[in-house]
Design a protein around this motif. Structure first.
Motif, PDB file in Angstrom:
ATOM      1  N   LEU A 172       0.797  -1.220   0.000  1.00 46.50           N
ATOM      2  CA  LEU A 172       0.000   0.000   0.000  1.00 46.50           C
ATOM      3  C   LEU A 172       0.833   1.276   0.000  1.00 46.50           C
ATOM      4  O   LEU A 172       0.656   2.144  -0.872  1.00 46.50           O
ATOM      5  CB  LEU A 172      -0.948   0.006   1.208  1.00 46.50           C
ATOM      6  CG  LEU A 172      -1.807   1.270   1.377  1.00 46.50           C
ATOM      7  CD1 LEU A 172      -2.759   1.439   0.209  1.00 46.50           C
ATOM      8  CD2 LEU A 172      -2.564   1.229   2.688  1.00 46.50           C
ATOM      9  N   ILE A 173       1.721   1.445   0.969  1.00 50.25           N
ATOM     10  CA  ILE A 173       2.420   2.721   1.108  1.00 50.25           C
ATOM     11  C   ILE A 173       3.337   3.011  -0.078  1.00 50.25           C
ATOM     12  O   ILE A 173       3.238   4.090  -0.688  1.00 50.25           O
ATOM     13  CB  ILE A 173       3.156   2.791   2.460  1.00 50.25           C
ATOM     14  CG1 ILE A 173       2.116   2.982   3.580  1.00 50.25           C
ATOM     15  CG2 ILE A 173       4.189   3.919   2.486  1.00 50.25           C
ATOM     16  CD1 ILE A 173       2.679   3.020   4.983  1.00 50.25           C
ATOM     17  N   PRO A 174       4.236   2.106  -0.483  1.00 56.33           N
ATOM     18  CA  PRO A 174       5.045   2.426  -1.668  1.00 56.33           C
ATOM     19  C   PRO A 174       4.222   2.544  -2.944  1.00 56.33           C
ATOM     20  O   PRO A 174       4.539   3.363  -3.815  1.00 56.33           O
ATOM     21  CB  PRO A 174       6.044   1.271  -1.745  1.00 56.33           C
ATOM     22  CG  PRO A 174       5.439   0.170  -0.948  1.00 56.33           C
ATOM     23  CD  PRO A 174       4.640   0.829   0.134  1.00 56.33           C
ATOM     24  N   ASN A 224     -10.756   0.288   6.710  1.00 57.84           N
ATOM     25  CA  ASN A 224     -10.028  -0.794   7.370  1.00 57.84           C
ATOM     26  C   ASN A 224      -8.844  -0.211   8.139  1.00 57.84           C
ATOM     27  O   ASN A 224      -8.134   0.667   7.635  1.00 57.84           O
ATOM     28  CB  ASN A 224      -9.538  -1.818   6.354  1.00 57.84           C
ATOM     29  CG  ASN A 224     -10.682  -2.428   5.580  1.00 57.84           C
ATOM     30  OD1 ASN A 224     -11.226  -1.789   4.681  1.00 57.84           O
ATOM     31  ND2 ASN A 224     -11.071  -3.646   5.913  1.00 57.84           N
ATOM     32  N   VAL A 225      -8.622  -0.710   9.351  1.00 60.73           N
ATOM     33  CA  VAL A 225      -7.627  -0.135  10.255  1.00 60.73           C
ATOM     34  C   VAL A 225      -6.452  -1.085  10.414  1.00 60.73           C
ATOM     35  O   VAL A 225      -6.628  -2.303  10.597  1.00 60.73           O
ATOM     36  CB  VAL A 225      -8.254   0.157  11.637  1.00 60.73           C
ATOM     37  CG1 VAL A 225      -7.195   0.657  12.617  1.00 60.73           C
ATOM     38  CG2 VAL A 225      -9.384   1.163  11.502  1.00 60.73           C
ATOM     39  N   ARG A 226      -5.250  -0.531  10.355  1.00 59.89           N
ATOM     40  CA  ARG A 226      -4.025  -1.301  10.568  1.00 59.89           C
ATOM     41  C   ARG A 226      -3.117  -0.568  11.543  1.00 59.89           C
ATOM     42  O   ARG A 226      -3.117   0.665  11.609  1.00 59.89           O
ATOM     43  CB  ARG A 226      -3.271  -1.531   9.240  1.00 59.89           C
ATOM     44  CG  ARG A 226      -4.090  -2.273   8.182  1.00 59.89           C
ATOM     45  CD  ARG A 226      -4.376  -3.689   8.610  1.00 59.89           C
ATOM     46  NE  ARG A 226      -5.108  -4.467   7.621  1.00 59.89           N
ATOM     47  CZ  ARG A 226      -6.411  -4.723   7.664  1.00 59.89           C
ATOM     48  NH1 ARG A 226      -7.148  -4.228   8.655  1.00 59.89           N
ATOM     49  NH2 ARG A 226      -6.986  -5.453   6.738  1.00 59.89           N
ATOM     50  N   LEU A 280      -7.559   4.887   4.476  1.00 59.74           N
ATOM     51  CA  LEU A 280      -7.788   6.203   3.880  1.00 59.74           C
ATOM     52  C   LEU A 280      -6.915   7.260   4.540  1.00 59.74           C
ATOM     53  O   LEU A 280      -6.326   8.111   3.845  1.00 59.74           O
ATOM     54  CB  LEU A 280      -9.265   6.585   4.004  1.00 59.74           C
ATOM     55  CG  LEU A 280      -9.664   7.959   3.436  1.00 59.74           C
ATOM     56  CD1 LEU A 280      -9.296   8.061   1.959  1.00 59.74           C
ATOM     57  CD2 LEU A 280     -11.152   8.214   3.644  1.00 59.74           C
ATOM     58  N   ALA A 281      -6.802   7.209   5.862  1.00 53.06           N
ATOM     59  CA  ALA A 281      -5.963   8.185   6.565  1.00 53.06           C
ATOM     60  C   ALA A 281      -4.496   8.045   6.156  1.00 53.06           C
ATOM     61  O   ALA A 281      -3.782   9.047   6.014  1.00 53.06           O
ATOM     62  CB  ALA A 281      -6.111   8.024   8.074  1.00 53.06           C
ATOM     63  N   VAL A 282      -4.039   6.803   5.960  1.00 49.72           N
ATOM     64  CA  VAL A 282      -2.659   6.578   5.519  1.00 49.72           C
ATOM     65  C   VAL A 282      -2.434   7.241   4.163  1.00 49.72           C
ATOM     66  O   VAL A 282      -1.450   7.962   3.957  1.00 49.72           O
ATOM     67  CB  VAL A 282      -2.357   5.072   5.447  1.00 49.72           C
ATOM     68  CG1 VAL A 282      -1.033   4.820   4.722  1.00 49.72           C
ATOM     69  CG2 VAL A 282      -2.314   4.462   6.837  1.00 49.72           C
ATOM     70  N   VAL A 283      -3.341   7.004   3.235  1.00 47.31           N
ATOM     71  CA  VAL A 283      -3.184   7.553   1.888  1.00 47.31           C
ATOM     72  C   VAL A 283      -3.267   9.078   1.911  1.00 47.31           C
ATOM     73  O   VAL A 283      -2.491   9.770   1.243  1.00 47.31           O
ATOM     74  CB  VAL A 283      -4.241   6.956   0.943  1.00 47.31           C
ATOM     75  CG1 VAL A 283      -4.183   7.609  -0.432  1.00 47.31           C
ATOM     76  CG2 VAL A 283      -4.031   5.445   0.814  1.00 47.31           C
ATOM     77  N   GLU A 284      -4.173   9.607   2.702  1.00 46.65           N
ATOM     78  CA  GLU A 284      -4.296  11.064   2.786  1.00 46.65           C
ATOM     79  C   GLU A 284      -3.045  11.695   3.384  1.00 46.65           C
ATOM     80  O   GLU A 284      -2.616  12.783   2.947  1.00 46.65           O
ATOM     81  CB  GLU A 284      -5.529  11.428   3.616  1.00 46.65           C
ATOM     82  CG  GLU A 284      -6.842  11.136   2.909  1.00 46.65           C
ATOM     83  CD  GLU A 284      -8.061  11.410   3.779  1.00 46.65           C
ATOM     84  OE1 GLU A 284      -9.147  11.624   3.223  1.00 46.65           O
ATOM     85  OE2 GLU A 284      -7.918  11.386   5.031  1.00 46.65           O
ATOM     86  N   SER A 318      -2.214  -3.722  -1.333  1.00 45.62           N
ATOM     87  CA  SER A 318      -2.352  -4.580  -0.154  1.00 45.62           C
ATOM     88  C   SER A 318      -1.702  -3.876   1.015  1.00 45.62           C
ATOM     89  O   SER A 318      -0.648  -3.270   0.876  1.00 45.62           O
ATOM     90  CB  SER A 318      -1.648  -5.907  -0.391  1.00 45.62           C
ATOM     91  OG  SER A 318      -1.652  -6.695   0.773  1.00 45.62           O
ATOM     92  N   GLU A 319      -2.354  -3.943   2.194  1.00 45.22           N
ATOM     93  CA  GLU A 319      -1.737  -3.303   3.344  1.00 45.22           C
ATOM     94  C   GLU A 319      -0.755  -4.208   4.044  1.00 45.22           C
ATOM     95  O   GLU A 319      -0.035  -3.775   4.918  1.00 45.22           O
ATOM     96  CB  GLU A 319      -2.728  -2.887   4.424  1.00 45.22           C
ATOM     97  CG  GLU A 319      -4.104  -2.563   4.169  1.00 45.22           C
ATOM     98  CD  GLU A 319      -5.004  -3.653   3.752  1.00 45.22           C
ATOM     99  OE1 GLU A 319      -4.970  -4.774   4.287  1.00 45.22           O
ATOM    100  OE2 GLU A 319      -5.796  -3.386   2.865  1.00 45.22           O
TER     101      GLU A 319
END
Length: 363
Positions: free
Chosen positions: A207-209, A229-231, A267-271, A360-361
């Protein structure tokens, strides 16, 4: 030999060319009294460029060997006089496990079985003092515990296993085999289960990269479902330090949960990534990266939430993460901005566009 000081130890790291494994190798090699033997088959996610900074160090060595080749593993254990095994080699991408679960059974279950068989054979032949100091450290994931409600609950070391995907089921099976080899045969094992890792050298399908690089290429930023979804996120170098502590000081037969205590929705991670990129690499048209966010159909068996209780490793072994999610993410984005040499060949050679719309997270 003192395990406390890791004096003159020979450590075999499986999957050492992968994301977490390479961070472990880079960390361990900093101690000149530790020899690091990296066993990695170099499948699609194994990348020796992640080890370029240590490839010529005298206390580092790589074998291109399949962990399913029990005889080859046993030969390496004997030839290199291994004192501890850190077993990280695994297929780890949830989407790929849904598309093709057989490879996950082969590597994560059969591969771990072969590693345990070789380790037991080797350990039984050691001199008493070497036998006492030997460890088989199995590195696993919080996904084996399954799903948590959005508003309550946390994974502890005693949480019942309830895997939801072929990937997490294969890791759960491997965890059970490791415990069985300790209970049945006395093999001195320690286990750890981690939350989602992120950081430099992370394979671009995660997901992040994926979001960082898609944003830089003005591509859609795909998020499953509604992005709720929360991680729990853990900086990979903090994880590597925790793993070193566990293999050195962990109690035989025990497991340790390793988490960052940094829960975020996808969503918060991507934002957050978008906000950091807006500052560091503004779009040419002065628009916001968040405008590229696209919601896509949720994947089957998508767990709602993972959350790690890392109090055991903190109280027993004194480990705590050094990075907050924000500081670790800033460092990660800086690394991807400065190291195109590493990620561009992967994007061009591995994908050719066919999987860049997926994410994928999982670590």
């Amino acid at each position: 030999m003192s395990r406390i000081g890791m004096q003159d130890m020979n450590i075999l790291v499986t999957g050492g060319a992968g994301f977490i494994g390479s961070a472990v190798c880079r960390l361990l090699v900093q101690n000149p009294r530790v020899r690091v033997i990296n066993v990695d088959k170099l499948t699609y996610a194994g990348n020796l460029n992640s080890l370029r900074s240590i490839e010529n160090e005298p206390n580092y060595k790589h074998y291109r060997t399949d962990i399913c080749d029990e005889n080859a593993i046993l030969t390496i254990l004997n030839d290199e006089k291994i004192d501890s095994i850190m077993h990280l080699a695994a297929e780890s991408h949830v989407d790929r496990s849904i598309d093709g679960p057989a490879a996950f059974v082969e590597t994560n279950v059969i591969g771990t079985f072969r590693m345990l068989s070789a380790a037991l054979n080797y350990w039984r032949g050691l001199a008493p003092e070497k036998k006492e100091g030997f460890r088989f450290h199995h590195i696993s994931t919080d996904e084996v515990f399954g799903d948590l409600p959005f508003d309550e609950g946390i994974f502890t070391e005693t949480t019942p296993y309830a895997p939801s995907s072929p990937y997490s089921a294969s890791k759960a099976a491997s965890d059970h085999f490791v415990r069985a080899w300790h209970e049945t045969y006395g093999l001195p094992v320690v286990l750890s289960n981690c939350s989602n890792n992120y950081g430099p050298f992370h394979f671009p399908e995660k997901l992040i990269p994926l979001v960082i690089l898609n944003a830089l290429h003005e591509r859609e930023l795909p998020i499953y479902g509604k992005g709720n979804n929360v991680r729990d996120w853990l900086f990979v170098e903090d994880h590597a330090k925790a793993l070193e502590i566990v293999v050195r000081h962990g109690r035989v037969g025990e497991s340790y949960n390793i988490g960052g205590n940094e829960e975020r929705t996808n969503l918060a991670v991507v934002e957050t990534i978008c906000e950091i990129l807006d500052r560091k690499r503004p779009r040419a048209n002065d628009r916001k990266y968040s405008e590229l966010i696209t919601f896509v159909s949720d994947r089957p068996g998508h767990d709602r939430r993972y959350a790690i209780d890392a109090s055991k490793i903190s109280s027993e072994l004194g480990w705590k993460p050094a990075q907050s999610f924000e500081s670790g993410l800033e460092e990660t984005i800086d690394w991807y901005l400065q190291n195109e040499w590493w990620w561009r060949p992967i994007r061009e050679q591995t994908y050719k566009g066919e999987r860049l719309g997926q994410n994928s997270e999982t670590s």
